[in-house]
Design a protein around this motif. Structure first.
Motif, PDB file in Angstrom:
ATOM      1  N   VAL A  66       0.867  -1.352   0.127  1.00  0.00           N
ATOM      2  CA  VAL A  66      -0.052   0.041   0.018  1.00  0.00           C
ATOM      3  C   VAL A  66       0.759   1.142   0.088  1.00  0.00           C
ATOM      4  O   VAL A  66       0.572   2.221  -0.598  1.00  0.00           O
ATOM      5  N   GLN A  67       1.851   1.425   0.935  1.00  0.00           N
ATOM      6  CA  GLN A  67       2.844   2.395   1.000  1.00  0.00           C
ATOM      7  C   GLN A  67       3.529   2.818  -0.304  1.00  0.00           C
ATOM      8  O   GLN A  67       3.514   3.955  -0.837  1.00  0.00           O
ATOM      9  N   GLU A  68       3.826   1.231  -0.986  1.00  0.00           N
ATOM     10  CA  GLU A  68       4.614   1.736  -2.488  1.00  0.00           C
ATOM     11  C   GLU A  68       3.784   2.053  -3.472  1.00  0.00           C
ATOM     12  O   GLU A  68       4.007   2.940  -4.297  1.00  0.00           O
ATOM     13  N   TRP A  69       2.567   1.583  -3.478  1.00  0.00           N
ATOM     14  CA  TRP A  69       1.401   2.287  -4.328  1.00  0.00           C
ATOM     15  C   TRP A  69       1.166   3.455  -4.455  1.00  0.00           C
ATOM     16  O   TRP A  69       1.089   4.392  -5.252  1.00  0.00           O
ATOM     17  N   GLU A  70       1.039   3.997  -2.957  1.00  0.00           N
ATOM     18  CA  GLU A  70       0.684   5.256  -2.658  1.00  0.00           C
ATOM     19  C   GLU A  70       1.823   6.050  -3.373  1.00  0.00           C
ATOM     20  O   GLU A  70       1.535   7.224  -3.881  1.00  0.00           O
ATOM     21  N   ARG A  71       3.065   5.654  -3.068  1.00  0.00           N
ATOM     22  CA  ARG A  71       4.215   6.612  -3.489  1.00  0.00           C
ATOM     23  C   ARG A  71       4.294   6.580  -5.062  1.00  0.00           C
ATOM     24  O   ARG A  71       4.233   7.535  -5.812  1.00  0.00           O
ATOM     25  N   ARG A  72       4.181   5.447  -5.774  1.00  0.00           N
ATOM     26  CA  ARG A  72       4.317   5.299  -7.185  1.00  0.00           C
ATOM     27  C   ARG A  72       3.236   6.083  -7.922  1.00  0.00           C
ATOM     28  O   ARG A  72       3.385   6.455  -9.090  1.00  0.00           O
ATOM     29  N   ALA A  73       1.837   5.899  -7.568  1.00  0.00           N
ATOM     30  CA  ALA A  73       0.819   6.515  -8.193  1.00  0.00           C
ATOM     31  C   ALA A  73       0.750   7.873  -7.641  1.00  0.00           C
ATOM     32  O   ALA A  73      -0.060   8.569  -8.278  1.00  0.00           O
ATOM     33  N   SER A  74       1.588   8.307  -6.941  1.00  0.00           N
ATOM     34  CA  SER A  74       1.756  10.138  -6.509  1.00  0.00           C
ATOM     35  C   SER A  74       0.349  10.413  -6.171  1.00  0.00           C
ATOM     36  O   SER A  74       0.023  11.356  -6.538  1.00  0.00           O
ATOM     37  N   LEU A  75      -0.227   9.685  -5.277  1.00  0.00           N
ATOM     38  CA  LEU A  75      -1.595  10.017  -4.679  1.00  0.00           C
ATOM     39  C   LEU A  75      -1.636  11.327  -4.103  1.00  0.00           C
ATOM     40  O   LEU A  75      -2.626  12.183  -4.313  1.00  0.00           O
ATOM     41  N   ASP A  76      -0.464  11.782  -3.234  1.00  0.00           N
ATOM     42  CA  ASP A  76      -0.429  13.043  -2.796  1.00  0.00           C
ATOM     43  C   ASP A  76      -0.584  14.233  -3.819  1.00  0.00           C
ATOM     44  O   ASP A  76      -1.034  15.394  -3.354  1.00  0.00           O
ATOM     45  N   ASN A  77      -0.099  14.082  -4.931  1.00  0.00           N
ATOM     46  CA  ASN A  77      -0.217  15.084  -5.939  1.00  0.00           C
ATOM     47  C   ASN A  77      -1.115  14.712  -7.089  1.00  0.00           C
ATOM     48  O   ASN A  77      -0.994  15.236  -8.330  1.00  0.00           O
ATOM     49  N   TRP A  78      -2.148  13.831  -6.955  1.00  0.00           N
ATOM     50  CA  TRP A  78      -2.968  13.381  -7.950  1.00  0.00           C
ATOM     51  C   TRP A  78      -3.641  14.571  -8.809  1.00  0.00           C
ATOM     52  O   TRP A  78      -3.729  14.342  -9.827  1.00  0.00           O
ATOM     53  N   LEU A  79      -4.062  15.570  -7.928  1.00  0.00           N
ATOM     54  CA  LEU A  79      -4.866  16.670  -8.828  1.00  0.00           C
ATOM     55  C   LEU A  79      -3.956  17.266  -9.699  1.00  0.00           C
ATOM     56  O   LEU A  79      -4.491  17.534 -10.896  1.00  0.00           O
ATOM     57  N   ASP A  80      -2.905  17.538  -9.273  1.00  0.00           N
ATOM     58  CA  ASP A  80      -1.721  18.349 -10.003  1.00  0.00           C
ATOM     59  C   ASP A  80      -1.439  17.476 -11.420  1.00  0.00           C
ATOM     60  O   ASP A  80      -1.428  18.075 -12.455  1.00  0.00           O
ATOM     61  N   TRP A  81      -1.078  16.376 -11.123  1.00  0.00           N
ATOM     62  CA  TRP A  81      -0.444  15.463 -12.557  1.00  0.00           C
ATOM     63  C   TRP A  81      -1.763  14.992 -13.285  1.00  0.00           C
ATOM     64  O   TRP A  81      -1.523  15.130 -14.769  1.00  0.00           O
ATOM     65  N   ARG A 102      -2.428  15.806 -22.145  1.00  0.00           N
ATOM     66  CA  ARG A 102      -0.901  15.560 -22.167  1.00  0.00           C
ATOM     67  C   ARG A 102      -0.573  15.254 -20.610  1.00  0.00           C
ATOM     68  O   ARG A 102      -1.195  15.505 -19.637  1.00  0.00           O
ATOM     69  N   LEU A 103       0.722  14.900 -20.538  1.00  0.00           N
ATOM     70  CA  LEU A 103       1.009  14.493 -19.112  1.00  0.00           C
ATOM     71  C   LEU A 103       2.692  14.886 -19.148  1.00  0.00           C
ATOM     72  O   LEU A 103       3.436  14.668 -20.185  1.00  0.00           O
ATOM     73  N   TYR A 104       3.316  15.017 -18.027  1.00  0.00           N
ATOM     74  CA  TYR A 104       4.723  15.241 -18.131  1.00  0.00           C
ATOM     75  C   TYR A 104       5.378  14.233 -18.194  1.00  0.00           C
ATOM     76  O   TYR A 104       4.995  12.801 -17.810  1.00  0.00           O
ATOM     77  N   ASP A 105       6.767  13.855 -18.954  1.00  0.00           N
ATOM     78  CA  ASP A 105       7.446  12.862 -19.407  1.00  0.00           C
ATOM     79  C   ASP A 105       7.616  12.058 -18.342  1.00  0.00           C
ATOM     80  O   ASP A 105       7.662  10.674 -18.409  1.00  0.00           O
ATOM     81  N   GLU A 106       7.980  12.660 -17.049  1.00  0.00           N
ATOM     82  CA  GLU A 106       8.382  11.983 -15.884  1.00  0.00           C
ATOM     83  C   GLU A 106       7.103  11.028 -15.263  1.00  0.00           C
ATOM     84  O   GLU A 106       7.240  10.157 -14.742  1.00  0.00           O
ATOM     85  N   ASP A 107       5.827  11.592 -15.486  1.00  0.00           N
ATOM     86  CA  ASP A 107       4.604  10.897 -15.236  1.00  0.00           C
ATOM     87  C   ASP A 107       4.394   9.827 -15.960  1.00  0.00           C
ATOM     88  O   ASP A 107       3.992   8.773 -15.468  1.00  0.00           O
ATOM     89  N   VAL A 108       4.566   9.660 -17.196  1.00  0.00           N
ATOM     90  CA  VAL A 108       4.417   8.809 -18.171  1.00  0.00           C
ATOM     91  C   VAL A 108       5.285   7.774 -17.802  1.00  0.00           C
ATOM     92  O   VAL A 108       4.778   6.497 -17.784  1.00  0.00           O
TER      93      VAL A 108
END
Length: 228
Positions: free
Chosen positions: A73-88, A98-104
């Motif tokens: 769960v902790q790793e999924w939360e980090r990899r999915a960037s849940l804390d920044n979901w709205l932004d990305w 569109r998405l940022y290269d790093e997010d793709v």
């Protein structure tokens, strides 16, 4: 301890955590010469041994399974960037998705990471939620990456309806295809957001009741469209 070579992710792993009351928390913080890393690990190990031997209903296999789930769960939360979901994620609802290269790159790695997990099979509903999220993510990536071109440090949906010569029928057909593609990308990102929220619900139901209660549900917003 506060000064460590561990990364933030490593610090938050179960093996590196110990829960203290506020009084002992201050005592440990203040007396760092007494409560050094080795001492804290010994305290943690002794307490876990006491729990295993003292609680008659203690299920060691369930404890191991829950620890594994918690790590996932902790790793999924980090990899999915849940804390920044709205932004990305909201970039996918732009007039030109569109998405940022790093997010793709991050989403592709997340998809592969989810495929390779070995689940304990203790909480079928929770595991099904993660699999549902992975399938939606896979569909999103397949569709989103179909018509992309680089734009600064982003990947943007190419306007493939633009042709070098005038052909009204072809232009009309390609425009319809483009609009359908954009709608599908947006629908899949909305579905990905729903599936992520559902996964959080299942985490709270089966594993961590307070998981992301303070931050609340994941949100996404649509930007200004081509008609303003």
């Amino acid at each position: 301890r506060g000064e460590s070579e561990l990364t933030p992710e490593q610090r938050d792993q179960y093996s590196n955590l110990v829960l203290l009351c506020k009084n002992h928390h201050k005592q440990v913080d203040d007396q760092f010469n007494i409560y050094h890393v080795e001492a804290l690990r010994e305290i943690k190990e002794k307490h876990e041994t006491w729990v295993e031997s003292s609680l008659k209903d203690f299920d060691s296999q369930k404890q191991r399974d829950d620890e594994l789930y918690a790590d996932y769960v902790q790793e999924w939360e980090r990899r999915a960037s849940l804390d920044n979901w709205l932004d990305w994620a909201s970039w996918a609802l732009d007039s030109d998705p569109r998405l940022y290269d790093e997010d793709v790159k991050r989403l592709r790695e997340l998809n592969e990471w989810l495929i390779s997990r070995v689940w304990p099979k203790r909480y079928p509903e929770l595991e099904a939620a993660f699999e549902n999220f992975r399938r939606v993510l896979n569909d999103f990536l397949l569709i989103f990456t179909k018509y992309l071109e680089p734009w600064d440090n982003m990947q943007i949906t190419r306007k493939f309806y633009k042709i070098t010569y005038w052909d009204e029928e072809l232009y009309h057909r390609l425009s319809q295809q483009y609009n359908f593609h954009v709608d599908l990308v947006e629908d899949l990102m909305l579905e990905l957001t729903r599936s992520a929220n559902y996964t959080c619900d299942m985490i709270r139901r089966h594993l961590l009741p307070q998981f992301r209660q303070e931050t609340g549900v994941l949100l996404i917003e649509a930007g200004i469209d081509m008609n303003m």
